[in-house]
Write a protein that holds these residues in place. Structure first.
Motif, short mmCIF file in Angstrom:
data_model
loop_
_atom_site.label_atom_id
_atom_site.label_comp_id
_atom_site.label_asym_id
_atom_site.label_seq_id
_atom_site.Cartn_x
_atom_site.Cartn_y
_atom_site.Cartn_z
N LEU A 223 21.43 -14.98 24.02
CA LEU A 223 22.68 -14.80 24.76
C LEU A 223 23.89 -15.00 23.88
N GLY A 224 25.00 -14.46 24.34
CA GLY A 224 26.29 -14.70 23.73
C GLY A 224 27.00 -15.78 24.51
N VAL A 225 27.11 -16.97 23.96
CA VAL A 225 27.52 -18.13 24.76
C VAL A 225 28.95 -18.03 25.28
N GLU A 226 29.81 -17.27 24.59
CA GLU A 226 31.16 -17.12 25.12
C GLU A 226 31.34 -15.82 25.88
N SER A 227 30.43 -14.85 25.68
CA SER A 227 30.55 -13.52 26.29
C SER A 227 31.97 -12.99 26.14
N PHE A 228 32.61 -12.61 27.23
CA PHE A 228 33.92 -11.96 27.18
C PHE A 228 35.07 -12.93 26.91
N THR A 229 34.84 -14.26 26.97
CA THR A 229 35.95 -15.20 26.81
C THR A 229 36.40 -15.32 25.35
N THR A 257 23.75 -9.58 28.36
CA THR A 257 23.93 -8.12 28.35
C THR A 257 24.35 -7.65 26.97
N PRO A 258 24.13 -6.38 26.64
CA PRO A 258 24.61 -5.87 25.35
C PRO A 258 26.11 -6.07 25.17
N LEU A 261 26.81 -9.83 24.46
CA LEU A 261 26.41 -10.15 23.10
C LEU A 261 27.37 -9.54 22.09
N GLY A 262 27.88 -8.35 22.40
CA GLY A 262 28.80 -7.70 21.48
C GLY A 262 30.15 -8.40 21.38
N MET A 263 30.61 -9.01 22.48
CA MET A 263 31.93 -9.62 22.50
C MET A 263 31.94 -11.09 22.08
N THR A 264 30.78 -11.71 22.05
CA THR A 264 30.72 -13.16 21.85
C THR A 264 31.02 -13.58 20.42
N ASP A 265 31.38 -14.84 20.26
CA ASP A 265 31.52 -15.44 18.92
C ASP A 265 30.18 -15.98 18.42
N HIS A 266 29.43 -16.61 19.32
CA HIS A 266 28.19 -17.28 18.93
C HIS A 266 27.00 -16.73 19.71
N PHE A 267 25.92 -16.50 18.99
CA PHE A 267 24.64 -16.18 19.61
C PHE A 267 23.85 -17.47 19.81
N LEU A 268 23.10 -17.54 20.90
CA LEU A 268 22.17 -18.64 21.12
C LEU A 268 20.80 -18.06 21.36
N TYR A 269 19.87 -18.40 20.49
CA TYR A 269 18.47 -17.99 20.64
C TYR A 269 17.68 -19.16 21.18
N ILE A 270 16.92 -18.92 22.22
CA ILE A 270 16.01 -19.92 22.78
C ILE A 270 14.62 -19.34 22.73
N GLY A 271 13.72 -20.02 22.04
CA GLY A 271 12.37 -19.51 21.89
C GLY A 271 11.32 -20.58 22.05
N ARG A 272 10.12 -20.14 22.38
CA ARG A 272 8.99 -21.05 22.53
C ARG A 272 8.02 -20.82 21.37
#
Length: 277
Positions: A223-229, A257-258, A261-272
């Motif tokens: 996810l993009g943690v900030e998204s549109f903000t 959403t694409p 993710l495109g607008m965000t500053d930071h990506f957050l990956y959560i995996g198992r």
């Protein structure tokens, strides 16, 4: 002689220099990043889990986990950040949740045995690993110390944030930096000359960041943690609680959403961690 490679020492010195800003960065300037990351930690890391917080910052997430009964193993290459986190938890009466404090690099976690953690946080260290070899080492170390099925939280910075900030603050530099920008678009690496606020760093893409984890982890969410903000998230601190929660709900709904993710500053990956038979 330092126990770290020269570039890692430079990163540690950078955080020593910006410690005052780092102390208020999330709470005052990036509250959406803090709030959305907190939501996902609460969702995927259970109470009383055994957690390695690698790249502790000033302890926002360590405090959150400590309050939920988690046992914490704190790691950073910057002693001042480790000290700040210890002070934070001690002041809150949560020091007993700390099991160990280690000044170590995310690329070498020999201080930990195999498969002992329920969750690992890497909410910052991957920003500063400028070679693919180092980033792979960090992911392999996370997989090694996690239990089978354990959860990884890892953060990356959107590559286009550097260009956005340059355009906003110094638009007259595009021609002078043309050669650097072509290289940057290929490797994602910046340095103190071109990006003083972050220093030596690697900025990533959605595809590259996902690929980094695919051999060792099953993706739960990206996810993009900030998204549109984006660069305007400080506005959140000026709103009443009802409006804060309404906006955070919208951020969360769009974060995977694409467009988000495109607008965000930071990506957050959560995996198992993949279960090996």
């Amino acid at each position: 002689m330092s126990q770290f490679p020269e570039q890692h020492d430079k990163v540690a010195q950078h955080y020593d220099f910006i410690l005052d800003f780092e102390s208020v960065r999330l709470s005052e300037y990036f509250p959406v990043e803090l709030a959305i990351t907190t939501r996902y930690i609460q969702k995927y890391i259970p109470n009383c889990a055994i957690v390695a917080d690698i790249g502790v910052g000033v302890g926002h997430y360590a405090e959150l986990l400590a309050r939920r009964g988690c046992l914490l193993y704190l790691v950073d290459i910057t002693q001042q950040l480790l000290d700040a986190t210890l002070t934070r938890l001690r002041t809150k009466g949560l020091e007993q949740q700390i099991q160990a404090i280690n000044r170590a690099s995310v690329t070498n976690l020999e201080c930990f045995e195999n498969e002992i953690f329920d969750a690992v946080l890497m909410l910052g260290p991957l920003y500063h690993l400028c070679t693919l070899e180092e980033r792979n080492q960090a992911v392999n170390e996370a997989a090694r110390i996690l239990k089978q099925g354990g959860i990884l939280f890892a953060a990356g910075i959107n590559r286009l944030t550097y260009l956005r900030e340059l355009f906003r603050e110094f638009p007259q530099l595009a021609s002078a930096r043309k050669e650097f920008h072509q290289q940057f678009l290929q490797d994602g690496n910046v340095d103190p000359e071109h990006a003083p606020p972050i220093g030596l760093a690697h900025l990533t893409t959605v595809a590259e960041f996902r690929q980094l984890f695919e051999n060792k982890f099953e993706e739960i969410s990206m996810l993009g943690v900030e998204s549109f903000t984006g660069a305007f998230q400080k506005s959140l601190t000026e709103l009443p609680e009802s409006e804060v929660e309404a906006w955070l709900d919208l951020v969360e709904q769009t974060a995977t959403t694409p467009e988000g993710l495109g607008m965000t500053d930071h990506f957050l990956y959560i995996g198992r961690k993949r279960v090996e038979f």
